[in-house]
Each structure stands twice: as structure tokens, then as C-alpha cells.
Design a protein around this motif. Structure first.
Motif, mmCIF file in Angstrom:
data_model
loop_
_atom_site.group_PDB
_atom_site.id
_atom_site.type_symbol
_atom_site.label_atom_id
_atom_site.label_comp_id
_atom_site.label_asym_id
_atom_site.label_seq_id
_atom_site.Cartn_x
_atom_site.Cartn_y
_atom_site.Cartn_z
ATOM 1 N N LEU A 22 0.806 -1.225 0.000
ATOM 2 C CA LEU A 22 0.000 0.000 0.000
ATOM 3 C C LEU A 22 0.841 1.277 0.000
ATOM 4 O O LEU A 22 1.949 1.308 0.521
ATOM 5 C CB LEU A 22 -0.916 0.011 1.223
ATOM 6 N N ASN A 23 0.268 2.323 -0.560
ATOM 7 C CA ASN A 23 0.878 3.646 -0.530
ATOM 8 C C ASN A 23 0.330 4.409 0.684
ATOM 9 O O ASN A 23 -0.518 3.877 1.410
ATOM 10 C CB ASN A 23 0.615 4.383 -1.849
ATOM 11 N N PRO A 24 0.776 5.637 0.947
ATOM 12 C CA PRO A 24 0.277 6.388 2.112
ATOM 13 C C PRO A 24 -1.235 6.659 2.068
ATOM 14 O O PRO A 24 -1.838 6.952 3.090
ATOM 15 C CB PRO A 24 1.066 7.699 2.057
ATOM 16 N N ASN A 25 -1.835 6.543 0.895
ATOM 17 C CA ASN A 25 -3.274 6.749 0.750
ATOM 18 C C ASN A 25 -4.080 5.499 1.128
ATOM 19 O O ASN A 25 -5.298 5.518 1.145
ATOM 20 C CB ASN A 25 -3.588 7.169 -0.695
ATOM 21 N N GLY A 26 -3.364 4.385 1.387
ATOM 22 C CA GLY A 26 -4.033 3.143 1.762
ATOM 23 C C GLY A 26 -4.517 2.323 0.582
ATOM 24 O O GLY A 26 -5.291 1.376 0.751
ATOM 25 N N THR A 27 -4.042 2.671 -0.609
ATOM 26 C CA THR A 27 -4.383 1.895 -1.796
ATOM 27 C C THR A 27 -3.119 1.285 -2.387
ATOM 28 O O THR A 27 -2.004 1.637 -1.990
ATOM 29 C CB THR A 27 -5.092 2.768 -2.856
ATOM 30 N N LEU A 28 -3.300 0.409 -3.341
ATOM 31 C CA LEU A 28 -2.164 -0.284 -3.951
ATOM 32 C C LEU A 28 -1.177 0.715 -4.548
ATOM 33 O O LEU A 28 -1.556 1.574 -5.341
ATOM 34 C CB LEU A 28 -2.669 -1.248 -5.034
ATOM 35 N N PHE A 29 0.088 0.594 -4.157
ATOM 36 C CA PHE A 29 1.170 1.433 -4.665
ATOM 37 C C PHE A 29 1.402 1.087 -6.138
ATOM 38 O O PHE A 29 1.596 -0.077 -6.492
ATOM 39 C CB PHE A 29 2.425 1.194 -3.830
ATOM 40 N N GLY A 30 1.352 2.097 -7.009
ATOM 41 C CA GLY A 30 1.507 1.876 -8.448
ATOM 42 C C GLY A 30 2.819 1.212 -8.813
ATOM 43 O O GLY A 30 2.871 0.382 -9.713
ATOM 44 N N GLY A 31 3.886 1.568 -8.111
ATOM 45 C CA GLY A 31 5.187 0.962 -8.389
ATOM 46 C C GLY A 31 5.201 -0.530 -8.122
ATOM 47 O O GLY A 31 5.846 -1.293 -8.835
ATOM 48 N N ARG A 32 4.491 -0.955 -7.082
ATOM 49 C CA ARG A 32 4.412 -2.384 -6.774
ATOM 50 C C ARG A 32 3.669 -3.109 -7.901
ATOM 51 O O ARG A 32 4.088 -4.163 -8.356
ATOM 52 C CB ARG A 32 3.687 -2.612 -5.456
ATOM 53 N N LEU A 33 2.571 -2.518 -8.369
ATOM 54 C CA LEU A 33 1.804 -3.130 -9.448
ATOM 55 C C LEU A 33 2.632 -3.209 -10.731
ATOM 56 O O LEU A 33 2.628 -4.232 -11.420
ATOM 57 C CB LEU A 33 0.512 -2.345 -9.690
ATOM 58 N N LEU A 34 3.383 -2.158 -11.034
ATOM 59 C CA LEU A 34 4.237 -2.188 -12.224
ATOM 60 C C LEU A 34 5.329 -3.240 -12.095
ATOM 61 O O LEU A 34 5.702 -3.880 -13.090
ATOM 62 C CB LEU A 34 4.832 -0.803 -12.481
ATOM 63 N N GLU A 35 5.848 -3.441 -10.894
ATOM 64 C CA GLU A 35 6.832 -4.504 -10.654
ATOM 65 C C GLU A 35 6.228 -5.869 -10.991
ATOM 66 O O GLU A 35 6.845 -6.690 -11.668
ATOM 67 C CB GLU A 35 7.284 -4.477 -9.194
ATOM 68 N N TRP A 36 5.006 -6.100 -10.518
ATOM 69 C CA TRP A 36 4.334 -7.376 -10.797
ATOM 70 C C TRP A 36 4.085 -7.564 -12.287
ATOM 71 O O TRP A 36 4.267 -8.642 -12.831
ATOM 72 C CB TRP A 36 3.010 -7.455 -10.044
ATOM 73 N N ILE A 37 3.665 -6.497 -12.960
ATOM 74 C CA ILE A 37 3.399 -6.562 -14.401
ATOM 75 C C ILE A 37 4.680 -6.862 -15.157
ATOM 76 O O ILE A 37 4.708 -7.715 -16.052
ATOM 77 C CB ILE A 37 2.766 -5.247 -14.896
ATOM 78 N N ASP A 38 5.760 -6.157 -14.816
ATOM 79 C CA ASP A 38 7.042 -6.359 -15.500
ATOM 80 C C ASP A 38 7.523 -7.795 -15.326
ATOM 81 O O ASP A 38 7.992 -8.427 -16.280
ATOM 82 C CB ASP A 38 8.071 -5.362 -14.975
ATOM 83 N N GLU A 39 7.407 -8.320 -14.124
ATOM 84 C CA GLU A 39 7.829 -9.702 -13.885
ATOM 85 C C GLU A 39 6.967 -10.681 -14.677
ATOM 86 O O GLU A 39 7.479 -11.610 -15.293
ATOM 87 C CB GLU A 39 7.760 -10.029 -12.389
ATOM 88 N N GLU A 40 5.666 -10.473 -14.678
ATOM 89 C CA GLU A 40 4.770 -11.369 -15.405
ATOM 90 C C GLU A 40 5.035 -11.321 -16.909
ATOM 91 O O GLU A 40 5.056 -12.345 -17.578
ATOM 92 C CB GLU A 40 3.311 -11.010 -15.109
ATOM 93 N N LYS A 96 -6.199 -2.982 0.503
ATOM 94 C CA LYS A 96 -5.750 -4.151 1.267
ATOM 95 C C LYS A 96 -6.853 -5.210 1.276
ATOM 96 O O LYS A 96 -8.020 -4.914 1.504
ATOM 97 C CB LYS A 96 -5.401 -3.744 2.694
ATOM 98 N N GLY A 97 -6.447 -6.442 0.991
ATOM 99 C CA GLY A 97 -7.380 -7.561 0.983
ATOM 100 C C GLY A 97 -7.951 -7.883 -0.381
ATOM 101 O O GLY A 97 -8.477 -8.974 -0.588
ATOM 102 N N ASP A 98 -7.863 -6.932 -1.318
ATOM 103 C CA ASP A 98 -8.332 -7.211 -2.677
ATOM 104 C C ASP A 98 -7.435 -8.246 -3.334
ATOM 105 O O ASP A 98 -6.244 -8.360 -3.015
ATOM 106 C CB ASP A 98 -8.326 -5.942 -3.537
ATOM 107 N N ILE A 99 -8.002 -8.977 -4.260
ATOM 108 C CA ILE A 99 -7.243 -9.910 -5.084
ATOM 109 C C ILE A 99 -7.289 -9.358 -6.499
ATOM 110 O O ILE A 99 -8.362 -9.093 -7.040
ATOM 111 C CB ILE A 99 -7.840 -11.326 -5.033
#
Length: 129
Positions: free
Chosen positions: A14-32, A62-65
């Protein structure tokens, strides 16, 4: 679009706003995208060359899939172009879309090398040969 990989959003994502951090999502996308291209091109030295505009459509908490979808668009002489969409698994709401991700096959010296592929192959079909 085929959705194969799922990620569970945890506090450390999560980012400070309590939602998914964009950088983390981009990391997952790049790896996939890398894993997909490595398998398709049969070359572990496949790298990300380019990502087009990244469109953050909605957020996840948090908790979303979330599930990551990739779709092959075209083969170049040394590359594979993919499209990506990430969506919430429970309500199928799109979180992010990327129109173009270009993955490039490299030789042992880090130079782009022809891969000889022209269409998507499935591992089960390769094993049957």
C-alpha cells in the motif's frame, strides 16, 4: 486476454493513501511480462524494452485480489509485443491497462538476437513434439 497470475494486496503493497502502490503493481506486471516472454521466446535473457502509456483506471485496497492479464499482439525479429490489463478478481473492475509492452530477446553479450518465433506456442505442444 488471459488472466493467469493473481496477487493478494497486503499491507506492504500500500501507498500512504491506503491503496495499492503503483510501483508495486508495475513490478508485478514487468515480472509477469518477462516470464511470459521468456517462455514464449525460449530465452532466459529476455528483457523489457518499452512500456507504452500506463492508464491507472481504478485503485485496489488491502485484501483485494487482483489478476494480471497478458495478450500477445505481435512478434518482431527480436521482440514480442504484449498488451496488459490488471483487474480486481472479485468484481472484474479494471485497475490498470497498458496497450504495449515490448520484450526483447538478447544473446549472451546483451545484444538483441533473432528468436525465430512467429506465433504463440504452448509448452504442452512443444513437449508433444
Amino acid at each position: 486476454m488471459n488472466f493467469h497470475t493473481r496477487k493478494w494486496i497486503k499491507p506492504e503493497d500500500l501507498n500512504p493513501n491506503g491503496t495499492l502502490f503503483g510501483g508495486r503493481l508495475l513490478e508485478w506486471i514487468d515480472e509477469e511480462a518477462a516470464l511470459y516472454a521468456i517462455i514464449q521466446l525460449e530465452n532466459p535473457r529476455t528483457v523489457t524494452k518499452f512500456m507504452s502509456e500506463i492508464n491507472f483506471v481504478s485503485s485496489a485496497k488491502k485484501g483485494d485480489i487482483v489478476e494480471i492479464g497478458l495478450e500477445p499482439k505481435s512478434f518482431g525479429r527480436t521482440s514480442l509485443t504484449l498488451a496488459c490489463e490488471v483487474r480486481n478478481k472479485m468484481n472484474h473492475e479494471v485497475i490498470i491497462s497498458i496497450e504495449k509492452i515490448i520484450m526483447v530477446s538478447l544473446d549472451e553479450n546483451g545484444v538483441p538476437t533473432p528468436h525465430g518465433k512467429t506465433q504463440i506456442e504452448f509448452v504442452k505442444d512443444r513437449l508433444a513434439k
